[in-house]
Design a protein around this motif. Structure first.
Motif, PDB file in Angstrom:
ATOM      1  N   TYR A 161       0.826  -1.212   0.000  1.00 53.28           N
ATOM      2  CA  TYR A 161       0.000   0.000   0.000  1.00 53.28           C
ATOM      3  C   TYR A 161       0.859   1.260   0.000  1.00 53.28           C
ATOM      4  O   TYR A 161       0.518   2.264  -0.638  1.00 53.28           O
ATOM      5  CB  TYR A 161      -0.935  -0.009   1.214  1.00 53.28           C
ATOM      6  CG  TYR A 161      -1.947  -1.130   1.220  1.00 53.28           C
ATOM      7  CD1 TYR A 161      -2.403  -1.705   0.032  1.00 53.28           C
ATOM      8  CD2 TYR A 161      -2.456  -1.637   2.417  1.00 53.28           C
ATOM      9  CE1 TYR A 161      -3.328  -2.740   0.044  1.00 53.28           C
ATOM     10  CE2 TYR A 161      -3.382  -2.670   2.425  1.00 53.28           C
ATOM     11  CZ  TYR A 161      -3.807  -3.218   1.236  1.00 53.28           C
ATOM     12  OH  TYR A 161      -4.725  -4.238   1.251  1.00 53.28           O
TER      13      TYR A 161
ATOM     14  N   LYS B 263       0.700   4.112  -2.902  1.00 47.66           N
ATOM     15  CA  LYS B 263       0.507   5.524  -2.553  1.00 47.66           C
ATOM     16  C   LYS B 263       1.614   6.378  -3.157  1.00 47.66           C
ATOM     17  O   LYS B 263       1.361   7.458  -3.716  1.00 47.66           O
ATOM     18  CB  LYS B 263       0.469   5.688  -1.032  1.00 47.66           C
ATOM     19  CG  LYS B 263       0.155   7.112  -0.584  1.00 47.66           C
ATOM     20  CD  LYS B 263       0.047   7.197   0.931  1.00 47.66           C
ATOM     21  CE  LYS B 263      -0.277   8.630   1.373  1.00 47.66           C
ATOM     22  NZ  LYS B 263      -0.376   8.729   2.858  1.00 47.66           N
TER      23      LYS B 263
ATOM     24  N   ASN C  17       0.961   6.810  -6.693  1.00 48.99           N
ATOM     25  CA  ASN C  17      -0.339   7.434  -6.966  1.00 48.99           C
ATOM     26  C   ASN C  17      -1.187   6.551  -7.887  1.00 48.99           C
ATOM     27  O   ASN C  17      -1.814   7.013  -8.833  1.00 48.99           O
ATOM     28  CB  ASN C  17      -0.158   8.828  -7.585  1.00 48.99           C
ATOM     29  CG  ASN C  17      -1.442   9.651  -7.526  1.00 48.99           C
ATOM     30  OD1 ASN C  17      -2.273   9.462  -6.631  1.00 48.99           O
ATOM     31  ND2 ASN C  17      -1.614  10.545  -8.485  1.00 48.99           N
TER      32      ASN C  17
END
Length: 223
Positions: free
Chosen positions: A154, A158, A161
Motif C-alpha cells: 500500500y 501511494k 499514486n
C-alpha cells in the motif's frame, strides 16, 4: 520514457528469488554468523527453505531448535552488518531479468521493489544492478510489518499514486502469493526462484511465468 497506455501501470517486484539470485551470498553469510557463534552450519538447500520472511526469520530457523532468544538476536544483528558488506559477491540477476526490466521500463511501466530483505542491503543491490529503472525500493525498516502483510504494498501504491487495480505484484514464494492475496492484487508467480510450483499452487497462485520473457507476456495479458 513514455507513460504506458496499459491498464496495468506498475510492476511491484519481490527481490530475492524473483529478480536476484541471492542464495549463495545469503548461505555464506548465514554460515559465517553461525560459525562465529559456534553453531552448526546449514546447507544451501536448508537456507533456501528458510528464506522469504526476512533475515531475522532466516536466522531463527538456521540456529538449532531451542536456541535462546538473546543468541538469536545477537546473530541477527551480526548478520545485518555482515551481509550488508557481503551481499554482492556471488549475487546477480537471474538470466533475462535485466532485459525484461529494461523492456518494461522503456514501455512506460513504473517499477518498484518490495522485499523483506533489510532495506539498506536491498537499495544497495537495486542501485547497482537496475539503476534508475527502479523508481524506489522498500525493504525491512524494522518498523513496518513485513510481507505477507500488505502494508508496504500500500505504501508503494501511494507513492506511485496508483490503485491496486493498476499494478501487479511479482514474486517467487508462498509469502509472495499471500502478499498478493492480502493486497487484493493480481499476482504472478515466477518459477525460477526459491520455491517449487507445487508449493505456489498449494498457496493459491494462479498465474505463472517460467522465464522473464513469459513474465513480460503475462503482465501485458492483464491489460
Amino acid at each position: 520514457m513514455i507513460m504506458t497506455k496499459h491498464k496495468i501501470k506498475a510492476i511491484l517486484f519481490d527481490m530475492d528469488g524473483t529478480l536476484m539470485n541471492t542464495l549463495d551470498d545469503l548461505t555464506d553469510s548465514t554460515n559465517h554468523i553461525l560459525g562465529k557463534n559456534n553453531l552448526p552450519k546449514r546447507t544451501k538447500e536448508e537456507v533456501r527453505s528458510f528464506l522469504g520472511h526476512g533475515i531475522r526469520w532466516t536466522i531463527a530457523k538456521a540456529v538449532p531448535e531451542g536456541t535462546d532468544e538473546n543468541i538469536i538476536d545477537k546473530c541477527y544483528r551480526e548478520m545485518l552488518v555482515y551481509y550488508k558488506k557481503h551481499s554482492m559477491i556471488k549475487t546477480a540477476p537471474y538470466n533475462g531479468v535485466k532485459q525484461a526490466m529494461e523492456n518494461l521500463h522503456k514501455e512506460g511501466y513504473k517499477i518498484a521493489i518490495i522485499t523483506n530483505k533489510a532495506e539498506s542491503s536491498a537499495k544497495k543491490i537495486s542501485e547497482k544492478f537496475f539503476g534508475d529503472m527502479v523508481d524506489f525500493t522498500i525493504g525491512d525498516d524494522e518498523v513496518t510489518p513485513l510481507k505477507p502483510c500488505p502494508e508496504n504494498i500500500y505504501r508503494a501504491l501511494k507513492n506511485l499514486n496508483l490503485t491496486k487495480e493498476e499494478a501487479v505484484y511479482v514474486g517467487d514464494s508462498e509469502v509472495d502469493v499471500l502478499t498478493g492475496k492480502n493486497s487484493s492484487m493480481e499476482m504472478i508467480a515466477v518459477l525460477w526462484g526459491f520455491r517449487d510450483k507445487e508449493i505456489l499452487l498449494k498457496n493459491g497462485a494462479k498465474i505463472f511465468a517460467n522465464n522473464p520473457l513469459e513474465l513480460e507476456k503475462e503482465i501485458k495479458k492483464l491489460g
